[in-house]
Design an enzyme around this catalytic site. Structure first.
Site, short mmCIF file in Angstrom:
data_model
loop_
_atom_site.label_atom_id
_atom_site.label_comp_id
_atom_site.label_asym_id
_atom_site.label_seq_id
_atom_site.Cartn_x
_atom_site.Cartn_y
_atom_site.Cartn_z
N GLY A 273 0.90 -1.00 -0.14
CA GLY A 273 -0.06 0.12 -0.10
C GLY A 273 0.85 1.11 -0.05
O GLY A 273 0.21 2.26 0.45
N ILE B 243 -8.21 -10.30 -10.72
CA ILE B 243 -8.62 -9.85 -12.14
C ILE B 243 -9.98 -9.77 -11.83
O ILE B 243 -10.81 -10.85 -11.34
CB ILE B 243 -8.38 -11.01 -13.27
CG1 ILE B 243 -6.83 -10.97 -13.29
CG2 ILE B 243 -8.95 -10.84 -14.44
CD1 ILE B 243 -6.35 -12.32 -14.28
N LEU B 244 -10.58 -8.73 -12.09
CA LEU B 244 -12.11 -8.58 -12.03
C LEU B 244 -12.98 -9.01 -13.21
O LEU B 244 -12.32 -8.84 -14.27
CB LEU B 244 -12.17 -7.01 -11.77
CG LEU B 244 -11.61 -6.51 -10.49
CD1 LEU B 244 -11.48 -4.84 -10.57
CD2 LEU B 244 -12.44 -7.02 -9.28
N HIS C 207 -0.41 0.50 -13.20
CA HIS C 207 0.32 -0.55 -13.82
C HIS C 207 2.04 -0.10 -14.09
O HIS C 207 2.23 1.11 -14.76
CB HIS C 207 -0.18 -1.27 -14.82
CG HIS C 207 0.80 -2.39 -15.55
ND1 HIS C 207 0.51 -3.81 -14.78
CD2 HIS C 207 1.44 -2.46 -16.27
CE1 HIS C 207 1.09 -4.49 -15.29
NE2 HIS C 207 2.05 -4.00 -16.20
N MET D 57 -4.51 -7.38 -6.29
CA MET D 57 -3.99 -8.38 -7.21
C MET D 57 -5.21 -9.25 -7.58
O MET D 57 -5.00 -10.62 -7.45
CB MET D 57 -2.94 -9.06 -6.63
CG MET D 57 -1.69 -8.26 -6.32
SD MET D 57 -1.05 -7.29 -7.73
CE MET D 57 0.03 -8.63 -8.36
N ASN E 95 1.29 3.03 -2.64
CA ASN E 95 0.58 3.94 -3.57
C ASN E 95 -0.68 4.64 -2.60
O ASN E 95 -0.83 5.74 -2.71
CB ASN E 95 -0.14 3.39 -4.64
CG ASN E 95 1.15 3.26 -5.77
OD1 ASN E 95 1.16 4.18 -6.62
ND2 ASN E 95 1.78 2.38 -5.97
C1 GRF Z 1 2.47 -1.11 -7.69
O1 GRF Z 1 3.76 -1.11 -8.58
C2 GRF Z 1 1.43 -0.90 -8.68
O2 GRF Z 1 1.86 -0.56 -9.97
C3 GRF Z 1 1.21 -2.47 -8.85
O3 GRF Z 1 1.26 -3.02 -7.70
C4 GRF Z 1 2.21 -2.21 -6.75
C5 GRF Z 1 1.64 -1.94 -5.50
O4 GRF Z 1 2.63 -1.40 -4.51
N1 GRF Z 1 -0.10 -2.59 -9.44
P1 GRF Z 1 1.88 -0.71 -3.16
O5 GRF Z 1 1.12 -2.01 -2.71
O6 GRF Z 1 1.24 0.48 -3.70
O7 GRF Z 1 3.25 -0.42 -2.50
#
Ligand code: GRF
Length: 196
Positions: free
Chosen positions: A12, A92-93, A109, A90, A14
């Site tokens: 997390g 697929i929807l 992504h 993670m 992001n």
């Molecule tokens: C990120 O690199 C994002 O692009 C991918 O999964 C990763 C998630 O990282 N879809 P975090 O959990 O936000 O650290």
């Protein structure tokens, strides 16, 4: 007020960048809930620290992908989010989730799509000696890491060290994703219908 849900499965980082952006005003809106399909996801701790409601729906408890997706839709009913932000989610929807949220569902992504959908993007960049790498935010459709692109951010590949590359890519993600969310909140980013 513009409100959005963030879906995670892991660390997390992001999510953290997005939380910070709501707190410092870079995103004018609030996170209505953080949803995880994994109860051990560290992102849930980040959400709790920020006093954001959390929802855990473990996909292992469902026989079919569609049933899991129906449970996601149901769990969001009380929040009525204006946008769903996938941030390291993670799964697929299926159309059961994608259809009701079409145009309100974005993903980040770690590659310059359409290059390298799927996993291990940094390794692929290294193996192919790519001079550049980057990140993509896109509207989600029924295919893996596909759908109209909202924004991309790129960088020169200076090192073949995968950890360094990953770190630089994360930095790009943390800058780009809040900006895209703010654009959406302000009505500056919309998915055009096919016949428009
Ligand atoms: C990120 O690199 C994002 O692009 C991918 O999964 C990763 C998630 O990282 N879809 P975090 O959990 O936000 O650290």
């Amino acid at each position: 007020m513009f409100s959005f849900a963030v879906f995670i499965s892991g660390n997390g980082s992001n999510l953290q960048a997005i939380i910070d952006a709501t707190l410092n005003g870079a995103i004018e809106g609030k996170i209505c809930c953080v949803l995880s399909n994994k109860k051990e996801a560290y992102g849930l701790v980040r959400a709790k620290n920020a006093k954001i409601p959390t929802v855990i729906i473990e996909h292992d408890n469902f026989k079919k992908r569609e049933d899991f997706d129906d449970a996601l839709v149901e769990s969001l009913e009380k929040y009525k989010p204006d946008l769903i932000v996938l941030a390291g989610f993670m799964r697929i929807l299926t159309p059961n989730f994608i259809k009701p949220y079409r145009g309100k569902l974005i993903n980040i992504h770690p590659s310059l799509l359409p290059k390298y959908p799927g996993l291990n993007t940094h390794q692929k960049v290294i193996d192919n000696n790519d001079p550049e790498h980057g990140v993509t935010v896109h509207f989600v459709d029924e295919n893996l890491d596909s759908g109209p692109i909202c924004a991309q951010s790129s960088m020169k590949v200076k090192s073949k060290d995968i950890e360094e590359l990953e770190k630089s890519i994360h930095k790009l993600e943390h800058e780009l994703y809040p900006k895209v969310i703010q654009d959406f909140a302000k009505g500056n980013l919309k998915l055009r219908k096919e016949n428009e």
